[in-house]
Scaffold this motif. Structure first.
Motif, PDB file in Angstrom:
ATOM      1  N   UNK A 127       0.858  -1.181   0.000  1.00 47.13           N
ATOM      2  CA  UNK A 127       0.000   0.000   0.000  1.00 47.13           C
ATOM      3  C   UNK A 127       0.897   1.235   0.000  1.00 47.13           C
ATOM      4  N   UNK A 128       0.446   2.295  -0.649  1.00 49.59           N
ATOM      5  CA  UNK A 128       1.258   3.509  -0.774  1.00 49.59           C
ATOM      6  C   UNK A 128       0.584   4.663  -0.048  1.00 49.59           C
ATOM      7  N   UNK A 129       1.376   5.395   0.712  1.00 48.62           N
ATOM      8  CA  UNK A 129       0.897   6.552   1.475  1.00 48.62           C
ATOM      9  C   UNK A 129       1.861   7.698   1.210  1.00 48.62           C
ATOM     10  N   UNK A 130       1.321   8.893   0.929  1.00 45.73           N
ATOM     11  CA  UNK A 130       2.181  10.064   0.719  1.00 45.73           C
ATOM     12  C   UNK A 130       2.160  10.948   1.958  1.00 45.73           C
ATOM     13  N   UNK A 131       3.354  11.388   2.372  1.00 46.05           N
ATOM     14  CA  UNK A 131       3.484  12.357   3.459  1.00 46.05           C
ATOM     15  C   UNK A 131       3.959  13.675   2.864  1.00 46.05           C
ATOM     16  N   UNK A 132       3.179  14.728   3.050  1.00 43.57           N
ATOM     17  CA  UNK A 132       3.578  16.061   2.615  1.00 43.57           C
ATOM     18  C   UNK A 132       4.342  16.747   3.740  1.00 43.57           C
ATOM     19  N   UNK A 133       5.003  17.864   3.455  1.00 45.23           N
ATOM     20  CA  UNK A 133       5.407  18.736   4.566  1.00 45.23           C
ATOM     21  C   UNK A 133       4.169  19.124   5.385  1.00 45.23           C
ATOM     22  N   UNK A 134       4.389  19.762   6.539  1.00 43.24           N
ATOM     23  CA  UNK A 134       3.288  20.060   7.445  1.00 43.24           C
ATOM     24  C   UNK A 134       2.145  20.793   6.748  1.00 43.24           C
ATOM     25  N   UNK A 135       0.921  20.381   7.090  1.00 42.40           N
ATOM     26  CA  UNK A 135      -0.299  21.041   6.630  1.00 42.40           C
ATOM     27  C   UNK A 135      -0.842  21.922   7.738  1.00 42.40           C
ATOM     28  N   UNK A 136      -1.652  22.895   7.364  1.00 37.99           N
ATOM     29  CA  UNK A 136      -2.210  23.812   8.358  1.00 37.99           C
ATOM     30  C   UNK A 136      -3.076  23.066   9.367  1.00 37.99           C
ATOM     31  N   UNK A 137      -3.821  22.080   8.906  1.00 33.40           N
ATOM     32  CA  UNK A 137      -4.686  21.316   9.819  1.00 33.40           C
ATOM     33  C   UNK A 137      -3.886  20.525  10.840  1.00 33.40           C
ATOM     34  N   UNK A 138      -2.591  20.282  10.575  1.00 33.88           N
ATOM     35  CA  UNK A 138      -1.745  19.549  11.513  1.00 33.88           C
ATOM     36  C   UNK A 138      -1.099  20.463  12.554  1.00 33.88           C
ATOM     37  N   UNK A 139      -0.840  21.711  12.185  1.00 37.49           N
ATOM     38  CA  UNK A 139      -0.079  22.588  13.084  1.00 37.49           C
ATOM     39  C   UNK A 139      -0.943  23.611  13.806  1.00 37.49           C
ATOM     40  N   UNK A 140      -2.152  23.899  13.303  1.00 38.96           N
ATOM     41  CA  UNK A 140      -3.033  24.848  13.988  1.00 38.96           C
ATOM     42  C   UNK A 140      -3.612  24.173  15.235  1.00 38.96           C
ATOM     43  N   UNK A 141      -3.810  24.908  16.328  1.00 39.15           N
ATOM     44  CA  UNK A 141      -3.585  26.354  16.503  1.00 39.15           C
ATOM     45  C   UNK A 141      -2.199  26.706  17.016  1.00 39.15           C
TER      46      UNK A 141
END
Length: 391
Positions: A127-141
């Motif tokens: 199975x393949x999963x992509x990890x992006x650099x940080x997203x706003x939904x991950x770092x807020x608030x």
């Protein structure tokens, strides 16, 4: 500084390991793949990690069959798997001996060759999963969207204690990426030419690709240029957003739009150092557009992204499709955004289930019946949050 910030991909990756013998976590170098893997392995407790950049770890795989036999009841994590491209055939033989889910976790930084190898050797097993650099939904608030937009999502850049440290890290990343990652692809081009291409792409942010003109500026053939653009896509640096194929009674633009995917790297290439510099820059709108598009695409993993532009200039910045469903987005860098007549015409013809305008506002509001203006956090939220604006 902020401790460990949970990643959305961790749940996706856990589910992948629960259903498949192997999972491949792909993403750009330095985006947090190793940190995420170590967090997941620590929670499981039955895992062994090998960093294939480490000579001693690679030596442990000198006799891979014996290593696999010794660790058959553990999750084996192989970091930087692209360094051993011929290893997939060995993994296939081992998985076929024991096809239990969650046997191997592979981490890699260059998607093209890895996807090809995994599809050829491990079809039906991975199975393949992509990890992006940080997203706003991950770092807020914990972190404001202004900082994420300015610095980009790479952890070392985003979490740096000062803007100068963030800028220096990104400059080092650009040099390392061009000098090592691109060189490793053996494209046969001198480093100054690759750097010139990247800086040209920064100035073309959000524009449609004119391949013959860009190739002419670089004194390259169109075929050579397309190979370079593909390499930048495979290393997660560039997004070529395709045009929507739609049966409309208008002539449509058929060339893709170009975006450097990380806003922080884009800003270094454009010489932008501060938030005030960013707001004053002539390409601030295009930077904002690319930043929001990345948030939206990441929030809709099963939706296919496009843009739509007619020959008369009417445009939808992003159209997301899933089966017969469509969601459309306009993206404006304005506290008082306005919708064009062309936007309304295209919405009327496409009849999407959702039409939104993403702008740097504090709260959602309905600008026209059924059309909502949303802040950037809602652009990068979950599908449910994006689909249900709050008034």
């Amino acid at each position: 500084m902020h401790g460990y910030l949970p990643r959305q991909a961790q749940l996706v990756l856990s589910k992948a390991l629960n259903r498949a013998p192997a999972a491949l976590l792909l993403g750009p170098r330095q985006c947090g793949k190793s940190t995420l893997a170590r967090q997941l392995l620590a929670e499981r407790g039955d895992a062994v990690l090998l960093d294939l950049q480490d000579r001693s770890d690679r030596a442990r795989l000198q006799e891979p069959e014996l290593f696999f036999e010794a660790h058959r009841h553990e999750l084996v994590c192989l970091d930087e798997i692209q360094l051993l491209p011929d290893f997939f055939s060995l993994l296939r033989a081992e998985i076929d001996r024991d096809r239990r889910p969650g046997r191997f976790l592979l981490l890699g930084s260059a998607s093209g060759p890895l996807l090809r190898q995994s599809q050829e050797s491990l079809a039906g097993r991975i199975a393949q999963v992509e990890l992006t650099p940080f997203l706003l939904s991950e770092v807020a608030p914990a972190i404001r969207w202004q900082q994420l937009w300015l610095r980009g999502g790479f952890p070392e850049s985003l979490l740096a204690s000062a803007d100068d440290d963030s800028i220096d890290w990104r400059e080092d990343f650009i040099r390392t990426f061009l000098g090592r990652d691109i060189a490793a692809l053996e494209l046969g081009l001198p480093l100054p030419l690759m750097e010139r291409l990247w800086r040209l792409l920064a100035h073309l942010q959000g524009q449609t690709l004119n391949a013959s003109r860009l190739a002419g500026l670089l004194d390259l053939s169109s075929a050579r240029l397309q190979k370079l653009l593909a390499a930048l896509e495979h290393t997660f640096m560039l997004r070529r957003l395709p045009p929507l194929e739609a049966n409309l009674s208008k002539r449509l633009v058929r060339s893709p739009k170009l975006y450097l995917r990380d806003s922080g790297l884009l800003h270094n290439l454009l010489g932008i150092e501060s938030y005030d510099d960013l707001l004053a820059h002539p390409q601030a709108g295009e930077s904002w557009e690319g930043f929001v598009i990345e948030q939206l695409i990441a929030a809709h993993p099963r939706w296919r992204p496009h843009f739509l532009r007619t020959g008369h200039g009417a445009e939808l910045d992003l159209v997301l499709e899933r089966g017969q469903r469509r969601r459309v987005y306009e993206i404006k860098l304005s506290k008082a955004p306005k919708l064009s007549r062309g936007f309304h015409e295209l919405v009327e013809q496409l009849q999407p289930e959702q039409a939104s305008l993403i702008a740097p506002v504090e709260t959602s509001f309905e600008i026209r019946p059924g059309i909502w203006v949303q802040p950037p956090l809602e652009a990068g939220g979950s599908e449910l949050r994006a689909a249900a604006p709050r008034g």
